[in-house]
Design an enzyme around this catalytic site. Sequence first.
Site, PDB file in Angstrom:
ATOM      1  N   LYS A 146      -3.125  43.994  19.644  1.00  0.00           N
ATOM      2  CA  LYS A 146      -4.243  44.235  20.557  1.00  0.00           C
ATOM      3  C   LYS A 146      -5.548  43.567  20.125  1.00  0.00           C
ATOM      4  O   LYS A 146      -6.397  43.269  20.953  1.00  0.00           O
ATOM      5  CB  LYS A 146      -4.454  45.727  20.751  1.00  0.00           C
ATOM      6  CG  LYS A 146      -3.300  46.351  21.533  1.00  0.00           C
ATOM      7  CD  LYS A 146      -3.690  47.651  22.163  1.00  0.00           C
ATOM      8  CE  LYS A 146      -2.577  48.166  23.051  1.00  0.00           C
ATOM      9  NZ  LYS A 146      -1.431  48.645  22.240  1.00  0.00           N
TER      10      LYS A 146
ATOM     11  N   SER B 143       5.411  44.320  17.583  1.00  0.00           N
ATOM     12  CA  SER B 143       4.055  44.436  18.121  1.00  0.00           C
ATOM     13  C   SER B 143       3.080  45.235  17.262  1.00  0.00           C
ATOM     14  O   SER B 143       1.879  45.006  17.317  1.00  0.00           O
ATOM     15  CB  SER B 143       4.093  45.019  19.538  1.00  0.00           C
ATOM     16  OG  SER B 143       4.683  46.303  19.545  1.00  0.00           O
TER      17      SER B 143
ATOM     18  N   GLU C 204     -10.746  51.630  27.584  1.00  0.00           N
ATOM     19  CA  GLU C 204      -9.897  52.813  27.635  1.00  0.00           C
ATOM     20  C   GLU C 204      -8.818  52.638  26.565  1.00  0.00           C
ATOM     21  O   GLU C 204      -8.531  51.521  26.144  1.00  0.00           O
ATOM     22  CB  GLU C 204      -9.236  52.951  28.997  1.00  0.00           C
ATOM     23  CG  GLU C 204      -7.950  52.141  29.195  1.00  0.00           C
ATOM     24  CD  GLU C 204      -8.121  50.633  29.141  1.00  0.00           C
ATOM     25  OE1 GLU C 204      -9.173  50.146  29.609  1.00  0.00           O
ATOM     26  OE2 GLU C 204      -7.227  49.945  28.625  1.00  0.00           O
TER      27      GLU C 204
HETATM   28  C1  LIG Z   1      -0.352  49.303  22.931  1.00  0.00           C
HETATM   29  C2  LIG Z   1       0.865  48.904  22.243  1.00  0.00           C
HETATM   30  C3  LIG Z   1       1.986  48.445  22.975  1.00  0.00           C
HETATM   31  C4  LIG Z   1       2.050  48.432  24.479  1.00  0.00           C
HETATM   32  O1  LIG Z   1       1.106  47.624  25.093  1.00  0.00           O
HETATM   33  P1  LIG Z   1       1.480  46.252  25.786  1.00  0.00           P
HETATM   34  O2  LIG Z   1       0.261  45.880  26.512  1.00  0.00           O
HETATM   35  O3  LIG Z   1       2.646  46.496  26.682  1.00  0.00           O
HETATM   36  O4  LIG Z   1       1.812  45.285  24.711  1.00  0.00           O
HETATM   37  C5  LIG Z   1       3.083  48.008  22.260  1.00  0.00           C
HETATM   38  N1  LIG Z   1       3.105  48.045  20.913  1.00  0.00           N
HETATM   39  C6  LIG Z   1       2.064  48.499  20.196  1.00  0.00           C
HETATM   40  C7  LIG Z   1       2.159  48.515  18.719  1.00  0.00           C
HETATM   41  C8  LIG Z   1       0.916  48.933  20.833  1.00  0.00           C
HETATM   42  O5  LIG Z   1      -0.120  49.373  20.108  1.00  0.00           O
END
Ligand SMILES: *Cc1c(COP(=O)(O)O)cnc(C)c1O
Length: 410
Positions: A101, A394, A123
């Site tokens: 993010k 992610s 948000e």
């Molecule tokens: C917020 C988050 C997601 C989901 O958000 P996307 O916009 O779909 O990528 C996935 N993995 C992690 C670690 C997150 O913090």
Amino acid sequence: MQPHASRVLEVDSPGYFGRFGGRFVAETLIAPLDELVLAMVNIVDTHAFQAEWRSLLLHYVGRPTPLTETARLAKAIDPSGKSLSRLFLKREDLCHTGAHKINNALGQVLLATKMGKTRIVAETGAGQHGVATATACAMLGLPCIVYMGEEDVGRQAPNVGRMKLLGAEVRSVTAGSRTLKDAMNEAIRDWVSNVATTHYCIGSAAGPHPYPELVARFQSVIGDEAKLQSETQLGNLPDALIACVGGGSNAIGLFRTFLSYESIAIFGVEASGQGIETNHHAATLTKGRIGVLHGSKSYVLCDEQGQITEAHSISAGLDYPGVGPEHAALKESKRVTYLSTTDDEALAAVSQAARSEGIILALETAHAFARIGDVARSCASERGRAVNVLVSCSGRGDKDLTTLLSRLLP
Ligand SMILES: *Cc1c(COP(=O)(O)O)cnc(C)c1O
């Protein structure tokens, strides 16, 4: 491999992905959204902006993130090696603040400073986007207000503490299901009232045009790096890509670079919570209908009357009844296949990755990992050989420790 012209990326009109996207917003937001469209061309696309942003990614975020080959996890998932040949993780968990993010948050806050904005609202669900935005604001010297559902404030307490330490003001939202969608409504309300001075930093590839495009561009650094790294480390492009999908930003960030390579199979994974047949899931693309949420047309979870229903997932970051419009278009064109993972399967995937690779996954991330075996089996049977898979890692699981300990080590 040569790229082929892909119809998937063509938008029928500005701000649309096929028949999804657009702007379903109050009149007062049209001018600021137009201002943002202009800023994408006049600021984001300039050499000066790109150089400054890339420098932050390099020296502050810690990019490029590694592409890690995980032989032990591959073996744990497919002991025979008949379907899964090599497994690579794109390590967004190693970004500063622990997830992808920050790529988008830094991009948007930097853009806001260039647009002359003096205040940021955001948000957050899992708290990851709030932390990323608060981080970017602290780094670039802007005040930051983060709206967060009361439910999430409770289950993501460490991230609330981080945001406060970083100097952000966290406003707890008590409306509706007290989760991400309600926080998003409040952030939009704030933006409408303070639009001259304020930039609304959206955390996923969702919302009204041009946000899905803006966020996807900032997150495309994931796929761009992964492609170069695959060429170097694998000597080729992977056979399949997998990423979890909440709003869809880490997934679109990985996928975009590869969409035009038609031989690459691409999979997004949603949260099916307690099961797709129950009412407790967040599998918007799998079980939702076409509708409007937060200013754009996409798939949404709703009842017979079209009222948005509550989503459920063990991971706060996937617990959202909408999904970015580009994913809706990619589902419809069948370029991307969308699967789902239950809470229990995600927990098992955290455990497996922790023990076989020494990586504690975020619960969101674990949803993608839980489908690696299935994806490898289906791709291998189609191609008649074991396949190479690249998964978006992610984020890291430190924020989920309380849930992980209570569910995995009760
Ligand atoms: C917020 C988050 C997601 C989901 O958000 P996307 O916009 O779909 O990528 C996935 N993995 C992690 C670690 C997150 O913090």
